[in-house]
Design an enzyme around this catalytic site. Structure first.
Site, PDB file in Angstrom:
ATOM      1  N   SER A 128       2.322  -1.089   3.478  1.00  0.00           N
ATOM      2  CA  SER A 128       3.264  -0.919   2.125  1.00  0.00           C
ATOM      3  C   SER A 128       2.347  -0.523   0.974  1.00  0.00           C
ATOM      4  O   SER A 128       1.220  -1.667   0.811  1.00  0.00           O
ATOM      5  CB  SER A 128       4.888  -1.431   1.679  1.00  0.00           C
ATOM      6  OG  SER A 128       5.176  -1.142   1.168  1.00  0.00           O
ATOM      7  N   TYR A 141      10.141  -8.177  -1.129  1.00  0.00           N
ATOM      8  CA  TYR A 141       9.762  -7.742  -0.769  1.00  0.00           C
ATOM      9  C   TYR A 141       7.769  -7.294   0.081  1.00  0.00           C
ATOM     10  O   TYR A 141       7.298  -7.396   0.553  1.00  0.00           O
ATOM     11  CB  TYR A 141       9.912  -6.112   0.017  1.00  0.00           C
ATOM     12  CG  TYR A 141       9.040  -5.051   0.740  1.00  0.00           C
ATOM     13  CD1 TYR A 141       9.685  -4.673   1.592  1.00  0.00           C
ATOM     14  CD2 TYR A 141       8.181  -3.443   0.121  1.00  0.00           C
ATOM     15  CE1 TYR A 141       8.790  -3.732   2.813  1.00  0.00           C
ATOM     16  CE2 TYR A 141       7.964  -2.866   1.115  1.00  0.00           C
ATOM     17  CZ  TYR A 141       7.953  -2.708   1.893  1.00  0.00           C
ATOM     18  OH  TYR A 141       7.289  -1.956   2.801  1.00  0.00           O
ATOM     19  N   LYS A 145       5.123  -7.827   2.242  1.00  0.00           N
ATOM     20  CA  LYS A 145       3.894  -7.762   2.573  1.00  0.00           C
ATOM     21  C   LYS A 145       2.883  -7.863   2.832  1.00  0.00           C
ATOM     22  O   LYS A 145       1.659  -7.398   3.359  1.00  0.00           O
ATOM     23  CB  LYS A 145       3.907  -5.604   2.253  1.00  0.00           C
ATOM     24  CG  LYS A 145       4.993  -5.285   2.478  1.00  0.00           C
ATOM     25  CD  LYS A 145       5.255  -5.202   4.321  1.00  0.00           C
ATOM     26  CE  LYS A 145       5.979  -4.219   4.440  1.00  0.00           C
ATOM     27  NZ  LYS A 145       5.836  -3.344   6.103  1.00  0.00           N
TER      28      LYS A 145
END
Length: 223
Positions: A128, A141, A145
Site C-alpha cells: 500500500s 495499518y 505494511k
C-alpha cells in the site's frame, strides 16, 4: 491442473485479488484463496484453469496444501485496514491487523516455500502507499505494511532463487476502499480511484517479466 504454471492468489474473492487472478488467467492455472466460498466459486467458473480454494488465511496448515502439486507464483493480496488515532487503537486491533497483514503472509509463504524453490518461483506482496508513508489515523495499518515491506526485502535476500515483488497501489476502487471511506467518514466515489484491473495488469507484468529481469517494486498511483 494442466502443465501451465500455477499461481495461488489470496484475497481472490473481490477487489485487487480477483483482478490479479483475471490478469494471470491467460497464462497460469489458478488457485483462488479466500474466505468467501461462493464468490470464489463464481470467479473459478469464469476463469478456465481456476480452482476455488476457500480457507482462513490466519489458520492455514500444511494439511491444507495437499491440493498443491506445484506452485510457481504466490500472490498475497488479502488484507485488512482498521483506521483511527493510535491513542484509540486496542491490542485487539494491533493483533488482528498484524495477524492478517503480516503473520499469515509469513506462515503461508513458509508452508509453500519448498514448492516455490522447486519452481524458482515468484512471490508478489500487495502492499500500500501506507507501506511507504505513515499518515495520521493510519498508524496501525501503516505499521503492518511497513513490516510487510521489511518481510519482502528479507525474503528476497534469504531466497535468491525466487523473485519477490512488492506492489504499492494507491487508493483503488475496491470493497476495502469503500470500507476505508466509511471509516474516514467520507463519500466513496470509485471514479476517483485506480481500477483494480490496472493493478492486476501491473502484477502480471512483473510475473511475466523475462527470466533475466527481477522487478522488485511497483508503485501504482491514481492519475
Amino acid at each position: 491442473m494442466s502443465d501451465r504454471p500455477v499461481a495461488l492468489v489470496t484475497g481472490a474473492s473481490s477487489g485487487i485479488g480477483s483482478a490479479i487472478a483475471r490478469s494471470l488467467a491467460p497464462t497460469h492455472d489458478l488457485l483462488l484463496g479466500g474466505r468467501d466460498a461462493d464468490a470464489l466459486a463464481v470467479l473459478a467458473a469464469e476463469l478456465p484453469g481456476a480452482t476455488a480454494w476457500p480457507f482462513d488465511l490466519t489458520n492455514v496448515a500444511s494439511a491444507d496444501l495437499g491440493v498443491l502439486s506445484r506452485l510457481d507464483v504466490l500472490v498475497h493480496s488479502a488484507g485488512i485496514a482498521l483506521l483511527g488515532p493510535l491513542s484509540e487503537a486496542t491490542q485487539a486491533d494491533w493483533r488482528q491487523t498484524f495477524d492478517v497483514n503480516v503473520f499469515a503472509v509469513a506462515e503461508l509463504t513458509n508452508l509453500v516455500l519448498p514448492r516455490l524453490r522447486e519452481a524458482s518461483g515468484h512471490v508478489v506482496l500487495i502492499n500500500s502507499g501506507a507501506g511507504r508513508n505513515a499518515n495520521p489515523g493510519w498508524g496501525v495499518y501503516a505499521a503492518s505494511k511497513f513490516a510487510l515491506r521489511g518481510y519482502a526485502d528479507a525474503l528476497r535476500g534469504d531466497e535468491p532463487s525466487l523473485r519477490v515483488t512488492t506492489v504499492y497501489p494507491g487508493r483503488t476502487a475496491t470493497p476495502m476502499q469503500e470500507d476505508v471511506r466509511r471509516q474516514e467518514g467520507g463519500d466513496y466515489d470509485p471514479s476517483k480511484y485506480i481500477d483494480p484491473a490496472s493493478v492486476g495488469r501491473a502484477v502480471a507484468s512483473a510475473v511475466l517479466a523475462t527470466p533475466d529481469a527481477h522487478i522488485t517494486e511497483l508503485v501504482v498511483r491514481p492519475r
